[in-house]
Design a protein around this motif. Structure first.
Motif, PDB file in Angstrom:
ATOM      1  N   LEU A   1       0.829  -1.194   0.000  1.00 35.91           N
ATOM      2  CA  LEU A   1       0.000   0.000   0.000  1.00 35.91           C
ATOM      3  C   LEU A   1       0.869   1.252   0.000  1.00 35.91           C
ATOM      4  CD1 LEU A   1      -2.651  -0.914   2.748  1.00 35.91           C
ATOM      5  CD2 LEU A   1      -2.606  -1.576   0.326  1.00 35.91           C
TER       6      LEU A   1
ATOM      7  N   PRO B   1      -0.221   4.868   0.922  1.00 32.85           N
ATOM      8  CA  PRO B   1      -0.989   6.042   1.320  1.00 32.85           C
ATOM      9  C   PRO B   1      -0.066   7.248   1.437  1.00 32.85           C
ATOM     10  CG  PRO B   1      -0.404   4.787   3.252  1.00 32.85           C
ATOM     11  CD  PRO B   1       0.140   4.012   2.062  1.00 32.85           C
TER      12      PRO B   1
ATOM     13  N   ASP C   1      -6.742   8.006   5.345  1.00 35.41           N
ATOM     14  CA  ASP C   1      -5.829   6.881   5.147  1.00 35.41           C
ATOM     15  C   ASP C   1      -6.150   5.736   6.106  1.00 35.41           C
ATOM     16  OD1 ASP C   1      -3.807   8.154   3.168  1.00 35.41           O
ATOM     17  OD2 ASP C   1      -4.042   9.635   4.748  1.00 35.41           O
TER      18      ASP C   1
ATOM     19  N   MET D   1      -7.337   2.113   4.528  1.00 29.11           N
ATOM     20  CA  MET D   1      -6.426   1.013   4.846  1.00 29.11           C
ATOM     21  C   MET D   1      -7.106  -0.031   5.732  1.00 29.11           C
ATOM     22  SD  MET D   1      -3.007   3.346   5.458  1.00 29.11           S
ATOM     23  CE  MET D   1      -1.896   2.020   5.949  1.00 29.11           C
TER      24      MET D   1
ATOM     25  N   ARG E   1      -7.793  -4.001   4.826  1.00 31.57           N
ATOM     26  CA  ARG E   1      -7.496  -5.105   5.747  1.00 31.57           C
ATOM     27  C   ARG E   1      -8.733  -5.974   5.966  1.00 31.57           C
ATOM     28  NH1 ARG E   1      -3.883  -8.353   6.816  1.00 31.57           N
ATOM     29  NH2 ARG E   1      -2.323  -6.901   7.642  1.00 31.57           N
TER      30      ARG E   1
ATOM     31  N   ALA F   1       3.195  -1.230   4.012  1.00 36.04           N
ATOM     32  CA  ALA F   1       2.883   0.078   3.431  1.00 36.04           C
ATOM     33  C   ALA F   1       4.065   1.035   3.534  1.00 36.04           C
ATOM     34  CB  ALA F   1       1.671   0.691   4.136  1.00 36.04           C
TER      35      ALA F   1
ATOM     36  N   MET G   1      -3.961   3.514  10.918  1.00 36.51           N
ATOM     37  CA  MET G   1      -3.013   3.183   9.849  1.00 36.51           C
ATOM     38  C   MET G   1      -2.061   2.091  10.299  1.00 36.51           C
ATOM     39  SD  MET G   1      -1.894   6.953   8.450  1.00 36.51           S
ATOM     40  CE  MET G   1      -2.980   8.349   8.738  1.00 36.51           C
TER      41      MET G   1
ATOM     42  N   VAL H   1      -1.745  -2.638   9.047  1.00 37.11           N
ATOM     43  CA  VAL H   1      -0.636  -3.227   8.289  1.00 37.11           C
ATOM     44  C   VAL H   1       0.267  -4.046   9.198  1.00 37.11           C
ATOM     45  CG1 VAL H   1      -0.675  -1.328   6.623  1.00 37.11           C
ATOM     46  CG2 VAL H   1       0.855  -1.200   8.608  1.00 37.11           C
TER      47      VAL H   1
END
Length: 355
Positions: free
Chosen positions: A102, A104, A117, A121, A125, A136, A148, A152
């Motif tokens: 990713l 962003p 973001d 995101m 997910r 990311a 965020m 991730v």
């Protein structure tokens, strides 16, 4: 090994009244599927780094969705909902993926969805589930949010401001994901959010006090039990709850270590906060210095920062230079109405304009 690529970037200055709309994304970058590879592979953007490293590792890059607009005002909610819908629909069409990369920006704001973001995101997910690894990149001007980080497995920011290492960070992120898919590493990311906002004129990573702290972050990232460490300078031209600086540490399978190191870096940044106070001058004082300088001088109106989405319509410096008769000098102003009147008058014609 199929690795999806998604990008959605815009740096939002919430103090600018003119909104960012879908037209702004269409003008800059709004693509799906293979058109992304054609446009972005081989570039110095992080997407170029994604494609390059995935190809080197023998992984199949699956471009999904890419949208980018220049820095500007708040994104209309309608525009964000449109982009979010396109993104998720494109992700579904690309079928099962082994991992995702990713990109962003980290400082995108919509009228109602203030943490854009974190929102998209998190949605990504949820769409792919917790078993699919996600790594990311982000701009260091991101106003990093817990959402965020939680969305991730790995997160890495550009290490330079001005940003000259975007492609390198894309390569790093893609390498991290490939090593994760191969079972060689197990990234876990933790972040710290000291209660401070760094003035934009103190954010050059090649100058003090920023340079020393960047070196400290780099030293943490070089530890054998750490995969990366990132400084998020933050974006002060945004009035949202997340506005501020942050640090993130990605450790190899050790959440406690990542959390402890991030906290230590966050505490150190806060303890040294006085060194980051702005040294901006007023207009008259700045022009006083320029007037006696033997070398050319560049004057920056930090309240009309075009690189941060401002409209380039501030006339304060132009007024002071004109009042003193200083020159030769050049001031760039955005004034569409003046341009239209000049075009209508034609080359060689004199026109009187109110600036």
């Amino acid at each position: 090994m199929r690795v999806g690529i998604i990008a959605l970037l815009q740096e939002t200055n919430t103090f600018v009244p003119e909104p960012t709309t879908l037209v702004d994304f269409e003008r800059e970058l709004l693509l799906e599927g293979e058109a992304i590879r054609e446009r972005c592979a081989g570039t110095d953007h992080e997407l170029g780094g994604f494609f390059e490293e995935l190809d080197r590792r023998g992984a199949e890059a699956v471009p999904v969705f890419a949208a980018r607009a220049l820095p500007g005002g708040t994104v209309t909610e309608e525009t964000f909902r449109d982009l979010r819908g396109r993104l998720l629909a494109a992700l579904e069409r690309r079928g099962p993926l082994d991992g995702l990369l990713l990109a962003p920006h980290g400082a995108t704001v919509a009228e109602e969805t203030r943490d854009v973001d974190g929102d998209w995101m998190t949605a990504v997910r949820a769409a792919v589930g917790t078993a699919v690894p996600i790594v990311a990149t982000a701009d260091p001007h991101a106003n990093l949010s817990p959402a965020m980080v939680e969305a991730v497995d790995g997160l890495v920011a550009y290490a330079s401001n001005p940003h000259v290492d975007q492609k390198a960070r894309g390569v790093e992120a893609a390498g991290t994901l490939c090593d994760m898919l191969a079972g060689r590493i197990h990234p876990v990311t933790r972040a710290a959010f000291p209660p401070m906002i760094l003035p934009i004129d103190r954010q050059c990573t090649d100058e003090e006090p920023c340079a020393s702290f960047v070196r400290r972050v780099r030293e943490v990232g070089a530890r054998p039990d750490v995969l990366s460490a990132s400084l998020f300078l933050g974006f002060p031209y945004a009035d949202v709850p997340e506005t501020g600086s942050a640090v993130a540490v990605v450790a190899d399978g050790d959440a406690a270590l990542a959390g402890r190191l991030a906290a230590e870096l966050g505490d150190a940044l806060y303890e040294g906060r006085e060194a980051f106070r702005s040294e901006s001058l007023g207009v008259e004082a700045a022009v006083d210095r320029a007037e006696v300088s033997e070398a050319p001088v560049l004057l920056l109106d930090m309240g009309d920062n075009v690189g941060g989405g401002s409209p380039a319509d501030g006339t304060w410096l132009a007024r002071e230079l004109h009042a003193r008769g200083l020159g030769p000098s050049f001031v760039c102003l955005r004034d569409p109405e003046a341009v239209r009147r000049a075009e209508a008058a034609g080359v060689g014609t004199m026109v009187d304009l109110a600036v």
